[in-house]
Scaffold this motif. Structure first.
Motif, mmCIF file in Angstrom:
data_model
loop_
_atom_site.group_PDB
_atom_site.id
_atom_site.type_symbol
_atom_site.label_atom_id
_atom_site.label_comp_id
_atom_site.label_asym_id
_atom_site.label_seq_id
_atom_site.Cartn_x
_atom_site.Cartn_y
_atom_site.Cartn_z
ATOM 1 N N ASN A 125 0.849 -1.196 0.000
ATOM 2 C CA ASN A 125 0.000 0.000 0.000
ATOM 3 C C ASN A 125 0.878 1.237 0.000
ATOM 4 O O ASN A 125 1.679 1.442 0.917
ATOM 5 N N ILE A 126 0.746 2.097 -1.011
ATOM 6 C CA ILE A 126 1.538 3.319 -1.092
ATOM 7 C C ILE A 126 0.907 4.368 -0.180
ATOM 8 O O ILE A 126 -0.276 4.681 -0.289
ATOM 9 N N LYS A 127 1.723 4.941 0.719
ATOM 10 C CA LYS A 127 1.192 5.816 1.750
ATOM 11 C C LYS A 127 1.034 7.265 1.289
ATOM 12 O O LYS A 127 0.122 7.955 1.713
ATOM 13 N N GLY A 128 1.925 7.749 0.427
ATOM 14 C CA GLY A 128 1.859 9.151 0.031
ATOM 15 C C GLY A 128 2.527 10.054 1.055
ATOM 16 O O GLY A 128 2.509 9.776 2.261
ATOM 17 N N SER A 129 3.136 11.134 0.580
ATOM 18 C CA SER A 129 3.888 12.041 1.460
ATOM 19 C C SER A 129 2.975 13.151 1.971
ATOM 20 O O SER A 129 3.149 14.333 1.648
ATOM 21 N N LEU A 130 2.012 12.777 2.799
ATOM 22 C CA LEU A 130 1.003 13.727 3.244
ATOM 23 C C LEU A 130 0.908 13.737 4.768
ATOM 24 O O LEU A 130 0.772 12.683 5.398
#
Length: 430
Positions: free
Chosen positions: A37-42
């Motif tokens: 699962n790609i988390k994202g830089s947020l």
């Protein structure tokens, strides 16, 4: 200053202590594909607005660390620290079967500080992806029942160092140098029902560590005395990350009590073989409009070339993905003295994604809504130091029950603590 450092250290210890209690950070069969699962830089304050970030710089005069677009660093004028954790409650459904899971983890540690009047740097660490699943398929081979068992665990983290610079009053550019590292371990077992039967297991582990980079640009347009329109673009390269691969193929059996015996034989073994992971090329486009110290609304569109992603030079059979987000923030009166609730940030957002996964000719889609708050905290140095707690709740689903697939419903919680202060400002004495 030392009191502030102790304050931050205490919160960091608390966050890390809570997060290490749970080693598994996800329980999703869809994390089997790609790198998980790609988390994202947020950070939580951006997730609360549906994940908009590409054109977000500074909202209501408060500094955000927006590593999704490093051009935003150029707008940082105070030392900024952001730390946090996240938790997830998920429900997996397939047919009439339902399973629930709960996971929590440390989510991020980020730091930013101005270098000159026109530039700032930032560094930190946050998750890149997580991997966690365990499920089985039962089939019949002649008259014998066979279980296919799939398991995976691990994930990747990202440490970054970024710099942003402002040209004139309208243009900002920036870049991140990123080190991606971690372990991805997957296992596939074939078990024949019955004691004494010979089963087989394939175990694959990638230990990852390598550099990548991302970049961004933002441009401001004044559309009124207090109203600003921002256009943004950000992306990341499709570089190859080095890894060491270990592969084992073994045979094993169970005794009459159902306990697994010592492996009978190792059919194949590769330990610490050289390998690599090719990352997807990504593009993000965004627009945001805001009235100073009052409100902001924005929208993002993103696309990634997952069809070119490979592990050990083997294409992973994924599809290109795309998605969109819309959201905003409203602060009734950030300087109100007689009403605390008027100084609170209220955030709302929505997102939709066609993911890189396709199963049985069925696109796996994800959609969700988010709600969040930014709670200001009192400071002994009012006017030069600002503290804020950001809390976000995301509700959404991924997948479908069609074609005997799995529908995943989730509620994510994100908690972050943000500090804006003048730690490194030089004072002149006459």
């Amino acid at each position: 200053m030392y009191k502030r450092i102790n304050y931050i250290t205490a919160i960091l210890v608390l966050v890390c202590g809570l997060s290490v209690q749970a080693q598994v950070t996800t329980s999703s069969p869809y994390s089997r594909y790609g790198f998980g699962n790609i988390k994202g830089s947020l950070l939580p304050q951006l997730r609360a607005m549906g994940g908009i970030s590409t054109a977000v710089n500074k909202v209501s005069g408060f500094n955000y660390i927006n590593m999704q677009n490093p051009a935003s660093y150029a707008g940082i004028n105070l030392t900024t620290i952001d730390i946090g954790m996240s938790a997830s409650l998920s429900s997996l459904s397939k047919g009439s079967t339902t399973e629930s899971n709960f996971n929590s983890t440390f989510s991020h540690l980020a730091f930013a500080a101005p270098v000159t009047r026109r530039s700032a740097l930032s560094f930190g660490i946050l998750p890149y992806s997580d991997l966690g699943y365990s499920y089985r398929n039962s089939v019949k081979v002649d008259t014998m029942s066979v279980d296919q068992i799939y398991q995976g665990e691990g994930g990747l983290s990202k440490a970054y160092l970024g710099y942003g610079y402002r040209f004139g009053d309208h243009l900002r550019i920036g870049g991140n140098l990123e080190y991606i590292f971690g372990n991805l371990q997957t296992t596939r077992s074939t078990e024949y029902v019955g004691a004494g039967t010979i089963n087989s297991r394939l175990q694959n582990k990638n230990s990852v560590g390598g550099l990548n980079y991302s970049y961004g640009v933002q441009y401001d347009i004044n559309v009124g005395p207090k109203t600003l329109l921002t256009l943004g673009y950000s992306g990341s390269s499709s570089g190859k990350i080095s890894s060491s691969q270990s592969f084992f193929a073994t045979q094993y059996s169970y005794d009459a009590s159902g306990n697994e015996n010592t492996a009978i034989d190792t059919l194949s073994a590769v330990d610490n073989g050289k390998s690599n992971l090719k990352l997807p090329l990504t593009h993000n486009f965004g627009i945001a409009i805001q009235q100073n110290d009052k409100w902001m609304i924005g929208a993002d569109f993103r696309m990634s070339k997952w069809s070119a992603v490979s592990i050990n030079n083997v294409n992973q059979g994924l599809q290109d993905s795309w998605g969109a987000s819309i959201g905003g923030q409203w602060t009734p009166d950030y300087s109100s003295y007689n009403s605390y609730m008027k100084r609170v940030d209220y955030r709302l957002g929505f997102n939709y994604d066609k993911t890189f996964i396709q199963i049985a000719n069925q696109d796996i889609k994800q959609m969700g809504a988010s709600l969040g708050f930014g709670f200001p905290l009192p400071s002994a140095n009012a006017g030069s130091a600002f503290y804020k707690i950001n809390f976000t709740t995301e509700v959404g689903q991924r997948g479908t029950l069609n074609n005997n697939l799995v529908k995943e419903q989730y509620i994510n919680f994100h908690l972050g603590f943000t500090l804006n202060d003048t730690w490194f400002r030089k004072y002149k004495v006459d």
